[in-house]
Design a protein around this motif. Structure first.
Motif, PDB file in Angstrom:
ATOM      1  N   VAL A  46       0.870  -1.179   0.000  1.00  0.00           N
ATOM      2  CA  VAL A  46       0.000   0.000   0.000  1.00  0.00           C
ATOM      3  C   VAL A  46       0.910   1.232   0.000  1.00  0.00           C
ATOM      4  O   VAL A  46       1.372   1.689   1.031  1.00  0.00           O
ATOM      5  CB  VAL A  46      -0.950  -0.010   1.220  1.00  0.00           C
ATOM      6  N   MET A  47       1.169   1.742  -1.200  1.00  0.00           N
ATOM      7  CA  MET A  47       2.176   2.797  -1.374  1.00  0.00           C
ATOM      8  C   MET A  47       1.538   4.186  -1.419  1.00  0.00           C
ATOM      9  O   MET A  47       1.866   5.000  -2.273  1.00  0.00           O
ATOM     10  CB  MET A  47       2.985   2.529  -2.649  1.00  0.00           C
ATOM     11  N   LEU A  48       0.611   4.405  -0.505  1.00  0.00           N
ATOM     12  CA  LEU A  48      -0.067   5.697  -0.445  1.00  0.00           C
ATOM     13  C   LEU A  48       0.445   6.497   0.751  1.00  0.00           C
ATOM     14  O   LEU A  48       0.434   5.984   1.877  1.00  0.00           O
ATOM     15  CB  LEU A  48      -1.584   5.494  -0.304  1.00  0.00           C
ATOM     16  N   ILE A  49       0.859   7.735   0.487  1.00  0.00           N
ATOM     17  CA  ILE A  49       1.417   8.564   1.561  1.00  0.00           C
ATOM     18  C   ILE A  49       0.392   8.750   2.676  1.00  0.00           C
ATOM     19  O   ILE A  49       0.713   8.658   3.851  1.00  0.00           O
ATOM     20  CB  ILE A  49       1.884   9.929   0.993  1.00  0.00           C
ATOM     21  N   ASP A  50      -0.895   8.950   2.286  1.00  0.00           N
ATOM     22  CA  ASP A  50      -1.916   9.189   3.321  1.00  0.00           C
ATOM     23  C   ASP A  50      -2.314   7.937   4.102  1.00  0.00           C
ATOM     24  O   ASP A  50      -3.027   8.023   5.095  1.00  0.00           O
ATOM     25  CB  ASP A  50      -3.148   9.914   2.743  1.00  0.00           C
ATOM     26  N   LYS A  51      -1.850   6.771   3.657  1.00  0.00           N
ATOM     27  CA  LYS A  51      -2.154   5.555   4.424  1.00  0.00           C
ATOM     28  C   LYS A  51      -0.895   5.017   5.125  1.00  0.00           C
ATOM     29  O   LYS A  51      -0.960   3.978   5.794  1.00  0.00           O
ATOM     30  CB  LYS A  51      -2.729   4.474   3.508  1.00  0.00           C
ATOM     31  N   ALA A  52       0.233   5.704   4.933  1.00  0.00           N
ATOM     32  CA  ALA A  52       1.478   5.258   5.568  1.00  0.00           C
ATOM     33  C   ALA A  52       1.417   5.567   7.062  1.00  0.00           C
ATOM     34  O   ALA A  52       0.709   6.488   7.487  1.00  0.00           O
ATOM     35  CB  ALA A  52       2.663   5.955   4.927  1.00  0.00           C
ATOM     36  N   ILE A  53       2.170   4.779   7.815  1.00  0.00           N
ATOM     37  CA  ILE A  53       2.165   4.953   9.271  1.00  0.00           C
ATOM     38  C   ILE A  53       3.436   5.692   9.687  1.00  0.00           C
ATOM     39  O   ILE A  53       4.542   5.304   9.281  1.00  0.00           O
ATOM     40  CB  ILE A  53       2.083   3.575   9.974  1.00  0.00           C
TER      41      ILE A  53
ATOM     42  N   MET B  72      -5.595   3.213  -6.729  1.00  0.00           N
ATOM     43  CA  MET B  72      -5.709   3.726  -5.358  1.00  0.00           C
ATOM     44  C   MET B  72      -6.954   3.232  -4.626  1.00  0.00           C
ATOM     45  O   MET B  72      -7.191   3.599  -3.477  1.00  0.00           O
ATOM     46  CB  MET B  72      -5.622   5.257  -5.336  1.00  0.00           C
ATOM     47  N   THR B  73      -7.761   2.385  -5.275  1.00  0.00           N
ATOM     48  CA  THR B  73      -8.981   1.877  -4.637  1.00  0.00           C
ATOM     49  C   THR B  73      -8.814   0.382  -4.329  1.00  0.00           C
ATOM     50  O   THR B  73      -8.781  -0.438  -5.247  1.00  0.00           O
ATOM     51  CB  THR B  73     -10.207   2.106  -5.552  1.00  0.00           C
ATOM     52  N   PRO B  74      -8.688   0.027  -3.036  1.00  0.00           N
ATOM     53  CA  PRO B  74      -8.452  -1.381  -2.668  1.00  0.00           C
ATOM     54  C   PRO B  74      -9.474  -2.351  -3.245  1.00  0.00           C
ATOM     55  O   PRO B  74      -9.134  -3.454  -3.681  1.00  0.00           O
ATOM     56  CB  PRO B  74      -8.508  -1.378  -1.141  1.00  0.00           C
ATOM     57  N   GLU B  95      -0.414  -3.263  -6.942  1.00  0.00           N
ATOM     58  CA  GLU B  95      -0.006  -2.332  -5.894  1.00  0.00           C
ATOM     59  C   GLU B  95      -1.038  -1.243  -5.708  1.00  0.00           C
ATOM     60  O   GLU B  95      -1.692  -0.841  -6.673  1.00  0.00           O
ATOM     61  CB  GLU B  95       1.342  -1.715  -6.252  1.00  0.00           C
ATOM     62  N   GLU B  96      -1.161  -0.807  -4.456  1.00  0.00           N
ATOM     63  CA  GLU B  96      -2.074   0.294  -4.164  1.00  0.00           C
ATOM     64  C   GLU B  96      -1.238   1.571  -4.174  1.00  0.00           C
ATOM     65  O   GLU B  96      -0.242   1.674  -3.442  1.00  0.00           O
ATOM     66  CB  GLU B  96      -2.694   0.057  -2.780  1.00  0.00           C
ATOM     67  N   GLY B  97      -1.604   2.502  -5.011  1.00  0.00           N
ATOM     68  CA  GLY B  97      -0.809   3.723  -5.084  1.00  0.00           C
ATOM     69  C   GLY B  97      -1.517   4.807  -5.872  1.00  0.00           C
ATOM     70  O   GLY B  97      -2.530   4.571  -6.536  1.00  0.00           O
ATOM     71  N   ASP B  98      -0.966   5.993  -5.773  1.00  0.00           N
ATOM     72  CA  ASP B  98      -1.549   7.189  -6.378  1.00  0.00           C
ATOM     73  C   ASP B  98      -0.771   7.538  -7.653  1.00  0.00           C
ATOM     74  O   ASP B  98       0.458   7.658  -7.610  1.00  0.00           O
ATOM     75  CB  ASP B  98      -1.447   8.327  -5.338  1.00  0.00           C
ATOM     76  N   ALA B  99      -1.476   7.709  -8.742  1.00  0.00           N
ATOM     77  CA  ALA B  99      -0.833   8.023 -10.021  1.00  0.00           C
ATOM     78  C   ALA B  99      -0.051   9.337  -9.965  1.00  0.00           C
ATOM     79  O   ALA B  99       0.862   9.556 -10.756  1.00  0.00           O
ATOM     80  CB  ALA B  99      -1.892   8.103 -11.118  1.00  0.00           C
ATOM     81  N   ALA B 100      -0.398  10.196  -8.996  1.00  0.00           N
ATOM     82  CA  ALA B 100       0.305  11.480  -8.889  1.00  0.00           C
ATOM     83  C   ALA B 100       1.591  11.366  -8.073  1.00  0.00           C
ATOM     84  O   ALA B 100       2.368  12.318  -8.016  1.00  0.00           O
ATOM     85  CB  ALA B 100      -0.614  12.527  -8.262  1.00  0.00           C
TER      86      ALA B 100
END
Lengths: 58, 257
Positions: A46-53, B72-74, B95-100
């Protein structure tokens, strides 16, 4: 299932684009520069900054 | 609400309907058209940005070494993973991630593709620049998206109707605007191919679970156009007693300079 080795080589922190440390046993990818832990859920990083801990500085 | 949250909310409840028969997004004919145009190679590692339930990833996978599919949507990824397993495709990684803010080193992929995503972004330059950054130099970035009609007088109405149906729709670009955006982000356009796609109005509104009142409002405008009223840019028509309209899809290939 472990993460793909070749993929690990190209994965970086989405915030600083710096290297990550793979903590296989803990299911986390860690960015020491940003002090962020990216969880791995059901083999999906889960490589999302807003979901990182945030890692505690202490 | 933050736009990323709007995207996650919309696509969480759209995930289950993405696989329904009759939808344009899962049409094998259109996927074959895209695969045919994209300069794929059996040695390639391809990144599919905003993969959704992975239709394009699954169409590409048999032609390349590996596909990395990010969204970005699980809920979408869950469905994509399930479908890839059903199809026996072992070379797609999710992978879960943001295109930006893509989590990859520069120059990591032999090709980067993105389908039906640009019109959901608030500032597509951000996502385009990220796609280009992670693509190898002299390699292709393939953007597939809905186009706005080129007739200036209907662009606003067209996009308004799309937004009424799906709040995560921001703006579909015209063919010229898409080419300009890709060039401005650092690509040299090597080809653009577009085609009109027939869309069943009922299925289209069902896919996004658009509420009956809004659905009625949109269909009213399309029906008025059919009776000679104001143009909406949707190009409605009746076929077998069903209300249909035309979308224009474009496959644009740009080479990273």
């Amino acid at each position: 299932m472990a993460l793909d080795k070749e993929l690990l080589e190209i994965l970086v922190c989405p915030k600083c684009k710096g290297d990550l440390v793979y903590k296989e046993a803990e299911y986390f990818l860690i960015c020491n520069a940003c002090k962020l832990k990216y969880p791995i859920q059901d083999d999906i990083p889960v490589m999302l900054i807003d979901k990182a801990i945030k890692i505690d500085k202490s | 609400m933050d736009h990323n949250e709007t995207i996650r909310r919309e696509f969480t409840h759209q995930a289950e309907s993405f696989g329904k028969p009759g939808l344009t997004l899962s049409s094998q004919e259109y996927l074959a058209w895209m695969v045919d145009i994209l300069p794929l190679n059996p040695e390639f590692r391809v990144l599919d940005v905003a993969t959704g339930t992975g239709h394009l990833s699954r169409a590409i996978a048999p032609h390349v070494s590996q596909v990395v599919a990010i969204d970005m949507t699980p809920k979408m990824l869950e469905k994509a993973k399930e479908e890839a397993a059903k199809a026996g495709l072992g070379n797609i990684i999710f992978e879960e991630g943001d295109a930006a803010a893509l989590p990859y080193q520069d120059n990591s992929f032999d090709m980067v593709v993105s389908r039906l995503a640009i019109h959901h972004f608030e500032k597509p330059q951000l996502q385009l620049r990220e796609m280009i950054r992670v693509c190898k130099t002299d390699h292709a970035v393939g953007i597939i998206d809905l186009l706005s009609p080129s007739d200036q007088s209907v662009i606003e109405t067209y996009n308004r109707l799309e937004r009424m149906r799906d709040a995560s729709h921001t703006l579909a670009l015209t063919k010229d605007q898409l080419a300009e955006a890709m060039e401005a982000a650092g690509l040299s356009i090597s080809g653009m191919d577009s085609r009109d796609i027939q869309v069943d109005f009922g299925l289209w509104a069902e896919m996004t679970a658009t509420d009956p009142h809004t659905k009625g409002e949109i269909s009213k405008e399309l029906e008025q156009e059919l009776r000679g009223g104001a143009k909406t840019g949707m190009r409605p028509f009746m076929q077998d007693g069903k209300l249909k309209f035309l979308h224009t899809w474009c496959v644009a290939i740009g080479i990273k300079k």
